[in-house]
Design an enzyme around this catalytic site. Structure first.
Site, PDB file in Angstrom:
ATOM      1  N   GLY A  14     -27.798  60.026  48.035  1.00 23.82           N
ATOM      2  CA  GLY A  14     -28.583  60.390  49.099  1.00 23.82           C
ATOM      3  C   GLY A  14     -30.282  59.504  48.534  1.00 23.82           C
ATOM      4  N   SER A  15     -30.070  58.237  48.995  1.00 21.62           N
ATOM      5  CA  SER A  15     -31.665  57.229  49.216  1.00 21.62           C
ATOM      6  C   SER A  15     -32.274  57.978  50.421  1.00 21.62           C
ATOM      7  CB  SER A  15     -31.048  55.798  48.825  1.00 21.62           C
ATOM      8  OG  SER A  15     -30.773  55.750  50.568  1.00 21.62           O
ATOM      9  N   ASN A  16     -31.746  58.534  51.361  1.00 24.59           N
ATOM     10  CA  ASN A  16     -32.738  59.116  52.671  1.00 24.59           C
ATOM     11  C   ASN A  16     -33.280  60.124  52.175  1.00 24.59           C
ATOM     12  OD1 ASN A  16     -32.617  57.706  55.208  1.00 24.59           O
ATOM     13  ND2 ASN A  16     -30.427  57.430  54.565  1.00 24.59           N
ATOM     14  N   MET A  92     -20.763  63.572  55.222  1.00 25.67           N
ATOM     15  CA  MET A  92     -20.101  63.575  55.360  1.00 25.67           C
ATOM     16  C   MET A  92     -18.948  64.784  55.729  1.00 25.67           C
ATOM     17  SD  MET A  92     -20.539  60.550  55.070  1.00 25.67           S
ATOM     18  CE  MET A  92     -19.325  58.961  55.509  1.00 25.67           C
ATOM     19  N   ARG A  93     -19.245  65.647  55.840  1.00 27.83           N
ATOM     20  CA  ARG A  93     -18.137  66.560  56.912  1.00 27.83           C
ATOM     21  C   ARG A  93     -18.545  66.524  58.360  1.00 27.83           C
ATOM     22  NH1 ARG A  93     -14.125  67.071  54.285  1.00 27.83           N
ATOM     23  NH2 ARG A  93     -13.236  69.097  55.131  1.00 27.83           N
ATOM     24  N   LEU A  95     -18.812  68.698  61.503  1.00 22.48           N
ATOM     25  CA  LEU A  95     -19.419  70.172  61.691  1.00 22.48           C
ATOM     26  C   LEU A  95     -18.523  70.910  63.076  1.00 22.48           C
ATOM     27  CD1 LEU A  95     -22.823  69.608  60.749  1.00 22.48           C
ATOM     28  CD2 LEU A  95     -21.540  70.808  59.591  1.00 22.48           C
ATOM     29  N   HIS A 111     -27.745  58.095  61.582  1.00 16.03           N
ATOM     30  CA  HIS A 111     -27.127  57.286  61.423  1.00 16.03           C
ATOM     31  C   HIS A 111     -27.331  55.220  61.395  1.00 16.03           C
ATOM     32  CE1 HIS A 111     -22.635  56.259  63.484  1.00 16.03           C
ATOM     33  NE2 HIS A 111     -23.223  55.190  63.952  1.00 16.03           N
ATOM     34  N   ASP A 147     -22.555  62.350  67.524  1.00 16.25           N
ATOM     35  CA  ASP A 147     -23.092  60.512  66.653  1.00 16.25           C
ATOM     36  C   ASP A 147     -23.977  60.423  68.294  1.00 16.25           C
ATOM     37  OD1 ASP A 147     -22.651  59.838  63.612  1.00 16.25           O
ATOM     38  OD2 ASP A 147     -21.477  59.088  64.168  1.00 16.25           O
ATOM     39  N   GLU A 176     -33.946  52.543  57.649  1.00 15.68           N
ATOM     40  CA  GLU A 176     -33.166  54.409  57.856  1.00 15.68           C
ATOM     41  C   GLU A 176     -34.906  54.750  56.466  1.00 15.68           C
ATOM     42  OE1 GLU A 176     -29.047  55.069  56.252  1.00 15.68           O
ATOM     43  OE2 GLU A 176     -28.861  53.042  57.061  1.00 15.68           O
TER      44      GLU A 176
END
Ligand code: GRF
Length: 215
Positions: A14-16, A92-93, A95, A111, A147, A176
């Site tokens: 969770g750095s972003n 990371m799922r 959708l 991304h 993406d 980012e």
């Protein structure tokens, strides 16, 4: 303008997410992070969100027998908290179209490549293998194709001779953390929006700061 209620969806460190939380803590930011949601109960980012006083919720995808029922649970959690806008940040799922269409124009992702190059995973490794001289990151609206959504903002990162996957990843990640809050701000205050499958910038993309590049 009312501050938009934003949810950040994560799966890991969770750095972003932290960069979005920190940006939104400024009173003039046109949005507030109202919820952090992870599909992994052990995601490090959940603790970091709680430490900032933000509701941190885990909805474990393994507890659901289908992708649809998992996404319904997420959708319900977002709606019950009056969320207006969703930021995917290392979620990371994949959708389904059902979920993506429900949040069309109201969900963005970051991304780690200059899209449309290097969709999917292992972007830094692939950039090094291809020998590109510029790499970077992209914030884009989410569409059903992975993406592939309309681009809101990009940051360019030069590839330096001798770069490793790690050294390049580190420099991209630093960008980012600057780009994502900037892109979210542009959207929340109405300077960038989705319009018939393209991003519309009220004053032109350059004036809005949609491009970060080395001087
Ligand atoms: C970032 O590199 C982001 O671009 C990608 O997943 C990574 C998440 O990192 N989608 P973090 O959890 O935000 O630190």
């Amino acid at each position: 303008m009312n501050r938009r209620r934003i949810a950040v969806l994560i799966s890991g460190r969770g750095s972003n997410m932290v960069s979005l939380i920190e940006a939104a803590q400024k009173t003039e930011f046109p949005g507030e992070i109202a919820l952090v949601l992870s599909n992994r109960p052990d995601a490090g980012g959940l603790e970091r969100a709680k430490a900032s006083g933000i509701e941190a919720l885990a909805i474990d995808h393994k507890a659901y027998s289908t992708r649809e029922s998992f996404e319904q649970a997420i959708d319900e959690a977002l709606r019950s908290r009056d969320i207006d806008f969703v930021c995917l940040a290392g979620f990371m799922r994949v959708l389904t179209s059902w979920f993506v269409e429900r949040w069309e124009g109201r969900m963005i992702n970051i991304h780690p490549s200059l899209l449309p190059l290097f969709r999917g995973t292992h972007t830094h490794k692939r950039a090094l293998e291809e020998g590109v001289l510029v790499h970077g990151c992209t914030v884009h609206f989410v569409v059903p194709e992975l993406d592939a959504g309309p681009i809101v903002a990009q940051a360019v990162v030069p590839v330096i001779p001798g770069d490793t996957e790690d050294s390049l990843a580190k420099r991209v990640l630093a960008q980012e953390h600057l780009l994502y809050p900037q892109a979210l701000r542009m959207i929340c205050d109405g300077r960038a929006s989705l319009d018939r499958g393209r991003v519309l910038f009220t004053k032109g993309w350059n004036a809005e700061g949609a491009l970060r590049s080395p001087s």
